[in-house]
Write a protein that holds these residues in place. Structure first.
Motif, PDB file in Angstrom:
ATOM      1  N   HIS A  13       5.969   3.476   5.655  1.00 29.02           N
ATOM      2  CA  HIS A  13       6.904   2.990   4.643  1.00 29.02           C
ATOM      3  C   HIS A  13       8.257   3.683   4.796  1.00 29.02           C
ATOM      4  O   HIS A  13       9.311   3.046   4.710  1.00 29.02           O
ATOM      5  CB  HIS A  13       6.326   3.255   3.254  1.00 29.02           C
ATOM      6  N   LYS A  17      -2.868   4.556  -6.344  1.00 28.15           N
ATOM      7  CA  LYS A  17      -2.740   4.222  -7.766  1.00 28.15           C
ATOM      8  C   LYS A  17      -2.493   5.482  -8.614  1.00 28.15           C
ATOM      9  O   LYS A  17      -2.833   5.529  -9.799  1.00 28.15           O
ATOM     10  CB  LYS A  17      -3.979   3.481  -8.284  1.00 28.15           C
ATOM     11  N   SER A  63       1.814   6.256  -3.691  1.00 29.95           N
ATOM     12  CA  SER A  63       1.481   5.954  -5.080  1.00 29.95           C
ATOM     13  C   SER A  63       0.827   4.575  -5.196  1.00 29.95           C
ATOM     14  O   SER A  63      -0.173   4.405  -5.910  1.00 29.95           O
ATOM     15  CB  SER A  63       2.748   6.017  -5.939  1.00 29.95           C
ATOM     16  N   ASP A  64       1.379   3.599  -4.474  1.00 23.35           N
ATOM     17  CA  ASP A  64       0.796   2.252  -4.489  1.00 23.35           C
ATOM     18  C   ASP A  64      -0.617   2.261  -3.912  1.00 23.35           C
ATOM     19  O   ASP A  64      -1.513   1.562  -4.395  1.00 23.35           O
ATOM     20  CB  ASP A  64       1.677   1.290  -3.692  1.00 23.35           C
ATOM     21  N   SER A 100       6.454   6.364  -2.831  1.00 20.49           N
ATOM     22  CA  SER A 100       6.183   5.042  -3.398  1.00 20.49           C
ATOM     23  C   SER A 100       4.996   4.389  -2.706  1.00 20.49           C
ATOM     24  O   SER A 100       4.125   3.801  -3.362  1.00 20.49           O
ATOM     25  CB  SER A 100       7.422   4.158  -3.251  1.00 20.49           C
ATOM     26  N   SER A 101       4.945   4.523  -1.390  1.00 25.72           N
ATOM     27  CA  SER A 101       3.840   3.964  -0.630  1.00 25.72           C
ATOM     28  C   SER A 101       2.519   4.645  -0.978  1.00 25.72           C
ATOM     29  O   SER A 101       1.498   3.991  -1.202  1.00 25.72           O
ATOM     30  CB  SER A 101       4.124   4.100   0.866  1.00 25.72           C
TER      31      SER A 101
END
Length: 204
Positions: free
Chosen positions: A25, A132, A128-129, A125-126
């Motif tokens: 990412h 979760k 976390s996605d 961000s990657s």
């Protein structure tokens, strides 16, 4: 014995794969920023001492530029973007399109700090996605100093367990001028949280 020594090779492999997802990412974000293809590789995740990490950077007395961010949220720790002075100036020139801008002036410092901020933000961000879990970065801090001094301060703050850390190595910008290093250093007590989110038992 340090706080990480009970981690097995399977768990370290999982951390490496988590790092690969974040690196992919971040590479996309950097590619868009520089308008050229960037490859980021995660060769391994390992338990490393301050001395080992310093040697990996190029030695304690190697002058480097580093962007440090503290990770907050469900997973805590720290992140470093580390480049040599020459690499930093090359990256700044790519970012600004002006070879006259460098670490010696404010626009150059701001450009490098923002690059670290973008990389860390996309990385987190990657992750976390994927997990979760909530992860966010503090405002970036840019430091120009010897590698040993920078890492001693950063590892002490992030690990909170002395001079040892889980190091997820990431090399990026595979062209002649720039071979930067991106370090993801989760806190010891954050690692079980990551494993649980991935459905892996802590003692597996």
């Amino acid at each position: 014995m340090g706080p990480y020594n009970d981690l097995n090779s399977f768990q370290l492999d999982i951390l490496r794969e988590v790092g690969n997802i974040g690196a992919g990412h971040a590479a996309t974000s950097l590619s868009q920023l520089l308008n050229r293809r960037i490859v980021m590789e995660v060769p391994e995740a390992r338990i490393a001492s301050l001395t080992e990490v310093t040697e990996w950077i190029g030695g304690a007395e190697q002058l480097v530029a580093a962007v440090f961010l503290r990770i907050e949220g469900d997973v805590t720790g720290g992140m470093f973007l580390i480049v040599s002075i020459e690499e930093a100036n090359s990256l700044i020139a790519y970012l600004t399109g002006n070879s006259e801008i460098s670490l010696k002036n404010e626009p150059g410092l701001s450009a490098l700090q923002e690059a670290g901020n973008i990389l860390a933000g996309s990385y987190l961000s990657s992750l976390s996605d994927f997990t979760k879990l909530e992860m966010k970065a503090s405002p970036p801090e840019l430091i120009v100093d010897m590698a040993g001094a920078i890492l001693a301060s950063g590892l002490t703050e992030t690990s909170r367990f002395g001079e040892q850390a889980i190091l997820i190595e990431t090399s990026f910008c595979e062209w002649d001028e720039i071979r930067g290093r991106f370090l993801f250093l989760p806190d010891p007590d954050a690692v079980p949280t990551v494993f649980k989110a991935l459905g892996v038992c802590a003692n597996e």
